[in-house]
Structure formats: C-alpha cells, structure tokens
Design an enzyme around this catalytic site. Structure first.
Site, PDB file in Angstrom:
ATOM      1  N   GLY A 356      35.519 -64.283 -34.055  1.00  0.00           N
ATOM      2  CA  GLY A 356      34.797 -63.074 -33.918  1.00  0.00           C
ATOM      3  C   GLY A 356      35.750 -61.770 -34.878  1.00  0.00           C
ATOM      4  O   GLY A 356      36.113 -61.676 -35.480  1.00  0.00           O
ATOM      5  N   ASP A 410      36.469 -67.989 -26.179  1.00  0.00           N
ATOM      6  CA  ASP A 410      36.856 -66.083 -26.731  1.00  0.00           C
ATOM      7  C   ASP A 410      36.070 -66.203 -27.246  1.00  0.00           C
ATOM      8  O   ASP A 410      35.831 -65.579 -28.017  1.00  0.00           O
ATOM      9  CB  ASP A 410      37.020 -65.074 -25.692  1.00  0.00           C
ATOM     10  CG  ASP A 410      37.279 -63.832 -26.437  1.00  0.00           C
ATOM     11  OD1 ASP A 410      36.513 -63.342 -25.132  1.00  0.00           O
ATOM     12  OD2 ASP A 410      37.536 -62.653 -26.980  1.00  0.00           O
ATOM     13  N   ASP A 412      33.098 -63.262 -29.394  1.00  0.00           N
ATOM     14  CA  ASP A 412      33.049 -62.596 -30.299  1.00  0.00           C
ATOM     15  C   ASP A 412      32.293 -61.542 -30.827  1.00  0.00           C
ATOM     16  O   ASP A 412      32.646 -61.266 -32.106  1.00  0.00           O
ATOM     17  CB  ASP A 412      35.017 -61.796 -29.922  1.00  0.00           C
ATOM     18  CG  ASP A 412      35.234 -59.684 -30.207  1.00  0.00           C
ATOM     19  OD1 ASP A 412      33.978 -59.331 -29.587  1.00  0.00           O
ATOM     20  OD2 ASP A 412      36.498 -59.470 -30.077  1.00  0.00           O
TER      21      ASP A 412
END
Length: 657
Positions: A356, A410, A412
């Site tokens: 993202g 992760d 984001d």
C-alpha cells in the site's frame, strides 16, 4: 536432494548452456587501435527453441583499470536476429549491431564482469556473432583454432560456508589449453543451478530452505563450449533459521524504498556497507500495489509498479551485496535478489513486504470489502511474494523465483475509514473490514507455516492521528493478530501548513500554533488507551526533514512557530530533504537550535527553516520510547542516512544502553 526452488523457463533453458566463441575477424588497420589489454568478450548461447534462442555477452575485465565506456559491434549470420535485450542499448542496421551502455551507465571495474543478455530469432544454423570489435578494436581473448580440449575436472570441492538460505562451495581451479571461462554448479539431478563467469574458485547457491541437506557438483567450461566432467559430489546442510516469534529485544525496523535506487543511488548494498544491516532486526520493502480486483500485482509501468527495480535489473559486481554481478539468465535479479543476498550475509534479518503506502492504498477498501475479496487479496500477495511466484518479466520471474526473500507481510493501508491520498476509496465500514482483513492474512500465514515449516510475520504501519485511529481501527480486536505494529512518529507538521513547526516532537511544545496538535505522546496514548500493549508498539522516527522558506525570526530569533511563504526548496521534493543533506547546513550559514524535552532540533538561516532529527535527538527519542515500554523504533527511510550510517548508529547505541 535437488533444489526445491522452482526455476522459470528461461533459467531452465540455460541448464543446456553452450558457450561458443565470438568469431573474431580483424578490423582494418585504420580502424583498429590497440585492443583493451586484459579485457575479454565471451559469447554464451542458451538453448534454442522452434523460432528463437537466448544468448549473453560477458565483458570480463581482467585489466588493472576500470573500463569506463564501451562499444561492442558485431554481425549475426543470415537468418538470426536479436528481438529483445537488457543491460545495454542496441542499434541495428540490417545484420549489424552496435551495443552501448544503458542510460544508468555500465562501467566494468578492474577484475569485474558485465553481462548483456538477449533473446533472438533464427531460421536454423549458426547464431554466434562475427566481426566483433570492442571500442573499435578486435574483441580480445577469443579462443584459438586448437581450442578443442575440455578443461580438467575442478579438484578438492568442499563447503566453504553455509547460512540458513545459502551454501558456498570452493574448489581448486581447473586448467585448459587456452583458458577456463567459468564454472557451473550442478544440483543432485545434474541441473545447472549456478553459473560463475571467470576463472574463480568459489561460488554460492542461494534461495535454499533452512535446515535442509543439498548435494552439489562443479564442472568447468572454456570459451569454446568444452566442458569438464563433474567433480565428485559434496553434501552440506543449510543452517537453521531463528524461527518462531521474534525475541523480546527492541526491534529496529527500517523501510527500504523501491525507488531509492534511482536519484538517491541508495542500493541494498548500502545497507550492508554502512553497517546498518548488522543493527537492524527488520527491513520493510516499500511497496506492493493492489489492483482494481483487489490483488497484489507486478507491472513495469510508471505509477503502477516497477518490476525492473524489484526483480529485473541486473546489478553490477560493484553494486552487489556479495560483489558478484547478476547474470542475465537469473530468474531473480533486482532488489529482491540483493535482499536475499543481504539475508545470507546477515541471517538474523527479517524482510517483510509492505503493501500500500500513501500512493498505492487506492483499492484496498475494495479488497477488504467482502470475505471473497479479502481471501483474494491475501492469497494473491502471499502467493506472489512469500511463495515467490513472480510473473515472468524480461527473462526473470517464474514459479518460486522469489521464495525466501520475504519473511512476512506489512500492511500499510493509509487509511481505513479516513482521508489519505485524494484518489483513495474510503468507506465507513473500512474499520470493521480492516479487522477482517487482518484476520484473513493471519489465517493464511498460519496455513503457510504449516506448509513450509517457517513462521511468517504480520505487521502494520499505523497513524499517529487519534481521529484516524478511532475511525479506522478496532484496536483490541486486531492487535492479537499482529506480531507488532509501527506507529507514525513524524509528519506531525509540514509545509502544507502556513507556520513552521516540529514534525516529530515527543511532547507538545508551549506556543504550538496548531491548528491541530500532535506529538508522539498523543499518538502512543491513542493506541494504548484503546487496548494496545506498549510492548507491541514500535515508534517511527524520520531520517528526513520538513522545511519552510520566507520565515521571519520571530520574538526568539529562531524562526519557530512563525508564518512562512511556502515550502523550502528540496532536492527531490520541495519542503522535504534527506538528513544526509540537511546535516551539511550548519556549515552553510544555518544556526542549530534544540528542544531537549521535545526531542527536536531545527536549523534556521534567517529565511529558511528546517525541522529535523540528528544523532542527539534520535537518542532522546529512544530514551523516551524505552521509558514508555515501547519495543523499539522504525525508520522512514534508510536512504536518508549518510554513507556511514550515523543516524542508525545513534539509534543502536541508545537501544543497547
């Protein structure tokens, strides 16, 4: 045991490498300066198929000086032609070709090599270049007419070293009546798993599975394509990876930006040479994009993706973590391959794929909308980046090509339920859907662990603004599914506002003009008050500065909290500058000011004003985070540090104290 890492079609075709000589025909005397002494051009041909073939030219510079520029000219026989090529710029006139360095440059260091790969078409017969010249001189180093003897078998093959994902072999050099051109490392099934150009005596096979036994052999080849028999096999086991949940030690998370390899020239290698890799626990690779269908995808298109940077670019030996240049026939090149090499050198490091970011969060609301769309997003990202099934691109990619690069995901998403980039899709139900998306990722990562025997992390980048926390996150529900989350500790203020202000202050400072008030204390409290354990929070710190210009001194003469006329000029973006450049300003008429309680510093020259962090304020931030029982720091972004890793060293020293 053969290597479990699957190889793409092009890499598989190279299993049948045929090294052929460049047909060297002397140029006329008037056009033939002295040939570059010690520089060899070798042509390597891959397997032919119905309508085409693959090939490679290797410039092998065994001279004592760098070859700063080069031009290779040659002809191809009738019926043969080059259809695509990489690592060079090509001009064609009929059957005549001229190759020059690509736009990013391609000097060949002393003792180094440079590979130019291409695909071609042919109608049968020979495809070897003829009439070859290098810098207008006959290509040096071609084989003699009597080069018919194969090299001797490499001797004394042994294991030089192992990591969790690699095995390095060494051997006694082969001999040949003209010269050895390189070596091939063979898997247990006889497949070529690594080709090393040059008369070297060691090579590393990467991308392996931890705690797994492998068997390899080595054979030599010369420039005429003669091959030795394979050496007796040697067997070794990769090391165990530090599996399971992370330890309780403070986390040191650094974002590596995909685009930092361009204007900034910050390569994965720099994480190692600055000694930063030894001090980090995690690297987050920024970013993966999500398409309209809510899936991770790879393209090579401006604003959409950069597959060339991710796994297509061939890094030279002097750009590479291990000093070994990428080959054109590798199924993994680019930043991904360099990260794999970095992990081999620093086995403690975990690398997570960040999805993202500010620009590429546009369609995540769509992806999180339904159970089916959430399943589709999670499975596509896991398949592409954790299983490593990259789409073919420029000869790279294929099933399993990137396996072992990434250790987790992760998230984001900037921001669920709140305004982020102006193009983002935002829904009121994003808050609940984010919770469900996190659960879907955790479920699929747990299933992947059962499949592979490896634990995969799930982390997230979270906002500092309490309003965004309230609008987008069910804190108590999502935290159990995360290994940890990083909380934005910067961009509290910037040149989008009319008044100078701190961008990363730990606490509120008296006289702050607003209009909204932010600090690290406010940010962390927003998470802890809603149910987050401080031990699961990591504080973000900036390796960059925010700046304004047209700033009057104000009552204290330091420009703080004063109206500005606009953003200060920056190298890459107005109002923004890397710390490594800002650090030079005290020697250019700027005065340094500090607020030790807020953990901030700023520079002012009577007109231009920069808020930034240096070694002292970084240590102050670490001490504050430790006092709040947080579990370390996160850096945006590693390319802002200097070549010595000064900011990272300051953080490391404070975390260890």
């Amino acid at each position: 045991m053969s290597i479990p890492r699957k190889r793409g079609w092009l890499a598989a075709s190279i299993a049948a490498l045929l090294v052929a000589p460049l047909a060297l025909i002397a140029a006329p005397a008037s056009a033939a300066p002295t040939a570059p002494s010690g520089v060899t051009v070798v042509y390597t041909e891959g397997a032919k198929w119905d309508t085409g073939y693959s090939g490679q030219l290797t410039i092998d510079n065994q001279s004592s000086t760098t070859l700063d520029d080069w031009t290779i000219r040659f002809s191809l026989p009738a019926g043969a032609g080059i259809t695509s090529l990489w690592n060079a710029t090509m001009e064609r006139s009929g059957s005549d070709y001229t190759l020059t360095p690509p736009g990013w440059g391609a000097s060949v260091p002393a003792g180094g090599t440079y590979q130019i790969g291409f695909n071609g078409s042919f109608s049968g017969g020979d495809t070897a270049p003829v009439n070859c010249t290098l810098n207008n001189a006959p290509c040096a180093g071609g084989p003699g007419e009597d080069d018919t003897e194969p090299p001797t078998v490499p001797g004394d093959v042994s294991v030089l070293g192992t990591t969790a994902t690699s095995i390095t072999l060494q051997w006694t050099a082969s001999t040949d009546n003209v010269g050895v051109a390189g070596y091939e490392i063979l898997g247990a099934d006889g497949e070529v798993v690594r080709t090393v150009i040059g008369d070297t005596t060691s090579g590393t096979v990467g991308g392996l599975t931890p705690d797994t036994e492998y068997t390899f052999g080595v054979r030599a080849f010369d420039a005429a394509g003669n091959r030795s028999d394979a050496s007796p096999p040697v067997t070794a086991r990769t090391a165990e990876r530090n599996g399971g949940q992370p330890s309780d030690d403070e986390r040191r998370v650094g974002y590596f930006t995909q685009w930092g390899i361009y204007d900034r020239g910050y390569l994965v290698k720099n994480i190692d040479t600055s000694d930063t890799a030894a001090k980090l626990t995690h690297i987050n690779y920024a970013f993966a994009n999500i398409n309209r269908n809510g899936q991770c995808f790879q393209v090579n298109q401006a604003g959409q993706g950069d597959a060339w940077a991710d796994y297509g670019r061939s890094f030279r030996a002097d750009e590479s973590v291990d000093g070994v240049a990428d080959r054109w026939d590798q199924d993994l090149r680019g930043n991904f391959n360099q990260l794999l090499k970095l992990k081999e050198k620093h086995p403690h490091l975990k690398v997570n794929l960040s999805i993202g970011g500010w620009t590429w969060s546009k369609y995540i609301s769509d992806a999180a909308l339904t159970p089916e769309s959430r399943q589709r997003m999670a499975s596509s990202c896991i398949d592409m980046f954790l299983r490593g099934n990259l789409p073919p691109f420029d000869g790279a990619g294929g099933p399993g090509a990137a396996y072992g690069v990434f250790d987790g995901i992760d998230l984001d998403w900037e921001w669920p339920g709140s305004e982020g980039h102006e193009d983002n899709i935002v829904r009121p139900e994003d808050k609940e859907n984010f919770t469900a998306l996190v659960r879907e990722f955790r479920t699929q990562l747990d299933a992947l662990e059962q499949e592979t025997g490896r634990y995969y992390e799930l982390t997230s980048f979270m906002p500092a603004d309490p309003e965004k926390v309230e609008a987008g996150f069910e804190v108590e529900k999502i935290m159990p599914d995360f290994d940890f989350v990083t909380v934005q500790g910067y961009d509290y203020h910037g040149a989008w506002e009319d008044y100078t202000n701190h961008q990363s202050n730990l606490v509120l400072v008296e006289g702050d003009p607003g209009p909204r008030f932010f600090s690290s204390e406010i940010a962390i409290d927003a998470w802890v008050d809603r149910g987050a354990d401080p031990a699961d929070l990591v504080l973000g710190v900036p390796f960059y500065s925010r700046g304004w210009t047209g700033v009057q001194p104000g009552p204290n003469g330091d420009g703080l909290f004063q109206q500005a006329t606009g953003p200060a000029r920056g190298t890459y973006e107005d109002g923004y500058e890397d710390w490594k450049r800002i650090r030079e300003l005290p020697n250019r008429g700027y005065t340094l000011h500090r607020d030790d309680e807020a953990g901030t510093a700023w520079l002012y020259n009577g007109s231009t004003w920069w808020t930034y962090d240096d070694e002292i304020s970084m240590k102050q931030k670490v001490e504050w985070a430790k006092g709040r029982d947080l579990n370390g720091v996160m850096i945006w972004s590693l390319d802002g540090d200097d070549a010595q890793g000064s900011l990272m060293s300051a953080l490391d020293e404070a975390l260890d104290s």
